[in-house]
Design an enzyme around this catalytic site. Structure first.
Site, mmCIF file in Angstrom:
data_model
loop_
_atom_site.group_PDB
_atom_site.id
_atom_site.type_symbol
_atom_site.label_atom_id
_atom_site.label_comp_id
_atom_site.label_asym_id
_atom_site.label_seq_id
_atom_site.Cartn_x
_atom_site.Cartn_y
_atom_site.Cartn_z
ATOM 1 N N LYS A 1 -9.691 -6.730 3.860
ATOM 2 C CA LYS A 1 -9.031 -7.068 2.602
ATOM 3 C C LYS A 1 -7.906 -8.064 2.836
ATOM 4 O O LYS A 1 -7.114 -7.905 3.754
ATOM 5 C CB LYS A 1 -8.488 -5.793 1.945
ATOM 6 C CG LYS A 1 -9.590 -4.783 1.606
ATOM 7 C CD LYS A 1 -9.036 -3.481 1.092
ATOM 8 C CE LYS A 1 -8.238 -2.740 2.136
ATOM 9 N NZ LYS A 1 -7.805 -1.400 1.681
ATOM 10 N N GLY B 1 -0.917 2.602 -3.599
ATOM 11 C CA GLY B 1 -2.201 3.301 -3.604
ATOM 12 C C GLY B 1 -3.418 2.431 -3.824
ATOM 13 O O GLY B 1 -4.512 2.954 -4.049
ATOM 14 N N THR B 2 -3.255 1.102 -3.735
ATOM 15 C CA THR B 2 -4.420 0.246 -3.984
ATOM 16 C C THR B 2 -5.514 0.444 -2.938
ATOM 17 O O THR B 2 -6.706 0.394 -3.264
ATOM 18 C CB THR B 2 -4.014 -1.237 -4.030
ATOM 19 O OG1 THR B 2 -3.219 -1.547 -2.878
ATOM 20 C CG2 THR B 2 -3.217 -1.538 -5.279
ATOM 21 N N GLY B 3 -5.122 0.660 -1.674
ATOM 22 C CA GLY B 3 -6.139 0.874 -0.642
ATOM 23 C C GLY B 3 -6.925 2.155 -0.875
ATOM 24 O O GLY B 3 -8.158 2.177 -0.742
#
Length: 264
Positions: free
Chosen positions: A173, A206-208
């Site tokens: 990413k 918390g995007t991952g």
């Protein structure tokens, strides 16, 4: 029958990451979610104060209980805490008949680590080879491979290295790059690119976790990995764009982004 997905991860009492984010994401994709807890944290959008790992035997007992009664069709891992927990989960994953998405959560910039140095080493040796897909961000990919990653070429080099370490597919990413937040997927021998315009916001907590949970949910629904990543990417982008503006630090994303935005 509703698809079932499993998350093996830590708890975030602020609700933006970890088990809480995973279950919210599973629900949005119409998937029944099962959580196996690995650790507890004291944290919010500003800081992490404490991390308490659970007994690895207790983690394994949780896992065996759900596998026995309501087996999932896809799973993901998040923060695993220490070497003993990694080894317990990796040993169980050797028997999984369903795809496992490994989100190799390492350390936050501030606060106690979410995994020990020995745990990171054990993950590289034992868990990555069990992964149908691993989803590192740039710092995680650099830490796992020892490579310096500055651009897309570096992302591809890291993906190849992680595949050589045993992961069947690798999503690197690009959120930490300057410019657009583009991601690169190595799926078998094929390359896929997932462009994404950068959103200027601090609300990315918390995007991952959310991204890997969305991929696991799509796999539970029968999607191929490239399609699962594409839909998950769209969902996460919309969740960041429509964030609820909560918290004084890195606030949570909007896990309730409209389903029509990302499903087909």
């Amino acid at each position: 029958m509703r698809p079932v997905a499993l998350t093996i991860a830590g708890s975030d009492p602020s609700g933006g990451a970890g088990i809480q984010a995973d279950l919210k994401t599973f629900h949005q994709f119409g998937v029944y979610g099962e959580p196996v807890l690995t650790l507890l944290t004291v944290q919010n959008s500003v800081r992490v104060d404490r991390v308490e790992c659970l007994d690895p035997e207790f983690v394994l007992a949780q896992l065996e209980a759900v596998l026995e009664d309501i087996p999932p069709v896809a799973a993901k891992t998040g923060a695993l805490g220490n070497c003993a927990i990694v080894e317990a989960v990796a040993g169980a994953a050797a028997r999984f008949t369903f795809p496992l998405v490994v989100d190799p959560v390492t350390n936050r910039t501030h606060g106690p680590p979410l995994i020990s140095a020995e745990g990171r080493a054990a993950s590289a040796r034992q868990l990555i080879p069990r992964a149908a897909l691993i989803t590192p961000n740039l710092p995680e990919a650099a830490e796992l491979t020892g490579l310096e990653i500055r651009d897309e070429r570096g992302m591809r080099d890291a993906a190849r290295r992680l595949q050589q370490m045993g992961a069947r597919s690798v999503l690197v990413k690009g959120g930490h790059l300057c410019g657009a937040a583009n991601d690169v997927l190595l799926h078998g021998e094929e390359w896929f690119e997932f462009p994404g315009p950068r959103l200027n916001t601090r609300h990315t907590h918390g995007t991952g976790c959310t991204f890997s949970a969305a991929i696991a949910a799509e796999l539970a629904c029968g999607a191929a990995i490239p399609n699962a990543v594409a839909r998950a990417k769209t969902y996460v982008w919309e969740a960041i764009r429509s964030n609820p503006g909560l918290g004084r630090g890195s606030g949570p994303v909007n896990h309730h982004a409209a389903a029509a935005q990302w499903t087909t």
